[in-house]
Design a protein around this motif. Sequence first.
Motif, PDB file in Angstrom:
ATOM      1  N   ASN A  57       0.834  -1.205   0.000  1.00  0.00           N
ATOM      2  CA  ASN A  57       0.000   0.000   0.000  1.00  0.00           C
ATOM      3  C   ASN A  57       0.866   1.252   0.000  1.00  0.00           C
ATOM      4  N   ALA A  58       1.906   1.277   0.834  1.00  0.00           N
ATOM      5  CA  ALA A  58       2.785   2.439   0.912  1.00  0.00           C
ATOM      6  C   ALA A  58       3.504   2.658  -0.419  1.00  0.00           C
ATOM      7  N   VAL A  59       4.026   1.590  -0.993  1.00  0.00           N
ATOM      8  CA  VAL A  59       4.747   1.698  -2.264  1.00  0.00           C
ATOM      9  C   VAL A  59       3.807   2.181  -3.365  1.00  0.00           C
ATOM     10  N   LEU A  60       2.641   1.588  -3.455  1.00  0.00           N
ATOM     11  CA  LEU A  60       1.685   1.946  -4.504  1.00  0.00           C
ATOM     12  C   LEU A  60       1.250   3.400  -4.385  1.00  0.00           C
ATOM     13  N   THR A  84       6.194   3.417   7.322  1.00  0.00           N
ATOM     14  CA  THR A  84       6.117   4.869   7.235  1.00  0.00           C
ATOM     15  C   THR A  84       6.390   5.291   5.800  1.00  0.00           C
ATOM     16  N   ASP A  85       5.522   6.168   5.272  1.00  0.00           N
ATOM     17  CA  ASP A  85       5.700   6.663   3.909  1.00  0.00           C
ATOM     18  C   ASP A  85       5.406   8.161   3.879  1.00  0.00           C
ATOM     19  N   PRO A  86       5.795   8.860   2.800  1.00  0.00           N
ATOM     20  CA  PRO A  86       5.622  10.311   2.751  1.00  0.00           C
ATOM     21  C   PRO A  86       4.231  10.782   2.350  1.00  0.00           C
ATOM     22  N   ASP A  87       3.308   9.890   2.074  1.00  0.00           N
ATOM     23  CA  ASP A  87       1.953  10.274   1.669  1.00  0.00           C
ATOM     24  C   ASP A  87       1.129  10.602   2.914  1.00  0.00           C
ATOM     25  N   ASP A  88       0.575  11.806   2.965  1.00  0.00           N
ATOM     26  CA  ASP A  88      -0.201  12.253   4.132  1.00  0.00           C
ATOM     27  C   ASP A  88      -1.588  11.633   4.227  1.00  0.00           C
ATOM     28  N   PHE A 129      -0.906   6.939  12.317  1.00  0.00           N
ATOM     29  CA  PHE A 129      -0.729   8.271  12.894  1.00  0.00           C
ATOM     30  C   PHE A 129       0.140   9.092  11.960  1.00  0.00           C
ATOM     31  N   PRO A 130      -0.029  10.427  11.999  1.00  0.00           N
ATOM     32  CA  PRO A 130       0.789  11.278  11.132  1.00  0.00           C
ATOM     33  C   PRO A 130       2.259  11.198  11.521  1.00  0.00           C
ATOM     34  N   LYS A 169       2.894   9.491   6.967  1.00  0.00           N
ATOM     35  CA  LYS A 169       2.141   8.757   7.983  1.00  0.00           C
ATOM     36  C   LYS A 169       2.854   7.457   8.303  1.00  0.00           C
ATOM     37  N   THR A 170       2.507   6.893   9.441  1.00  0.00           N
ATOM     38  CA  THR A 170       2.960   5.561   9.835  1.00  0.00           C
ATOM     39  C   THR A 170       1.719   4.714  10.048  1.00  0.00           C
ATOM     40  N   VAL A 171       1.659   3.593   9.343  1.00  0.00           N
ATOM     41  CA  VAL A 171       0.581   2.625   9.537  1.00  0.00           C
ATOM     42  C   VAL A 171       1.178   1.497  10.368  1.00  0.00           C
ATOM     43  N   TRP A 172       0.447   1.059  11.387  1.00  0.00           N
ATOM     44  CA  TRP A 172       0.959   0.033  12.297  1.00  0.00           C
ATOM     45  C   TRP A 172      -0.053  -1.100  12.445  1.00  0.00           C
ATOM     46  N   ALA A 173       0.479  -2.254  12.794  1.00  0.00           N
ATOM     47  CA  ALA A 173      -0.352  -3.425  13.098  1.00  0.00           C
ATOM     48  C   ALA A 173       0.303  -4.165  14.250  1.00  0.00           C
ATOM     49  N   ARG A 174      -0.517  -4.678  15.158  1.00  0.00           N
ATOM     50  CA  ARG A 174      -0.013  -5.417  16.325  1.00  0.00           C
ATOM     51  C   ARG A 174      -0.460  -6.864  16.229  1.00  0.00           C
ATOM     52  N   LEU A 175       0.529  -7.786  16.290  1.00  0.00           N
ATOM     53  CA  LEU A 175       0.277  -9.222  16.253  1.00  0.00           C
ATOM     54  C   LEU A 175       0.703  -9.844  17.558  1.00  0.00           C
ATOM     55  N   SER A 176       0.028 -10.893  17.961  1.00  0.00           N
ATOM     56  CA  SER A 176       0.401 -11.621  19.157  1.00  0.00           C
ATOM     57  C   SER A 176       1.656 -12.452  18.881  1.00  0.00           C
ATOM     58  N   THR A 177       2.528 -12.560  19.884  1.00  0.00           N
ATOM     59  CA  THR A 177       3.706 -13.418  19.753  1.00  0.00           C
ATOM     60  C   THR A 177       3.495 -14.739  20.482  1.00  0.00           C
ATOM     61  N   ARG A 178       2.340 -14.920  21.076  1.00  0.00           N
ATOM     62  CA  ARG A 178       2.060 -16.183  21.779  1.00  0.00           C
ATOM     63  C   ARG A 178       1.818 -17.288  20.767  1.00  0.00           C
ATOM     64  N   PRO A 179       2.393 -18.466  21.033  1.00  0.00           N
ATOM     65  CA  PRO A 179       2.130 -19.584  20.118  1.00  0.00           C
ATOM     66  C   PRO A 179       0.640 -19.945  20.117  1.00  0.00           C
TER      67      PRO A 179
END
Length: 176
Positions: free
Chosen positions: A88-91, A119-123, A157-158, A164-174
Amino acid sequence: MTLRPRASAELPAGGGGAGSFGPLPAVPHEDGSSLQTVPAAPHAAVSIACSREGLARARSFTRDTLGGWSLHQCGDDAALVMTELAANAVLHAASRCPGEPDVRLGFRLEPAHLLLTVTDPDDRPPVRQPPGADADLEEHGRGLRIVDALSEAWGWFPAVPAGKTVWARLSTRPPT
């Protein structure tokens, strides 16, 4: 590119938060209040080119980083989520930002979670497309639905001074 001061975040449904690329979100609050941050934790970052080679680098960076942290159980989901966010950021950054846009990928290992950032430069904020009538046949627009399905939470977040920075949180529990 538009320069701007720090701003509060605008997140898609299911997330919340604010900040710069420095302290990364740990626990999103749905009431719109600021996110808690965690002290220094293991992290890794890399910049990629806006190309197919850059996306291949995103996948190998993901697998190499998680292998180094003995998190092989997160590898497939993390690689898919990182690839979707990076694509998405590259596109979008490549088509809207002059020159060679800088797309940065990051990981932060928290006690029970892995935080992925792009993080990419597109607002402009990421937009999660609702499924269409031919959802099974769609070739584009499914990336953030995949991120939503595989992550515990995600948002954006900007970035300062722009982007902007797009983030995702994944669990590390097996898996149990």
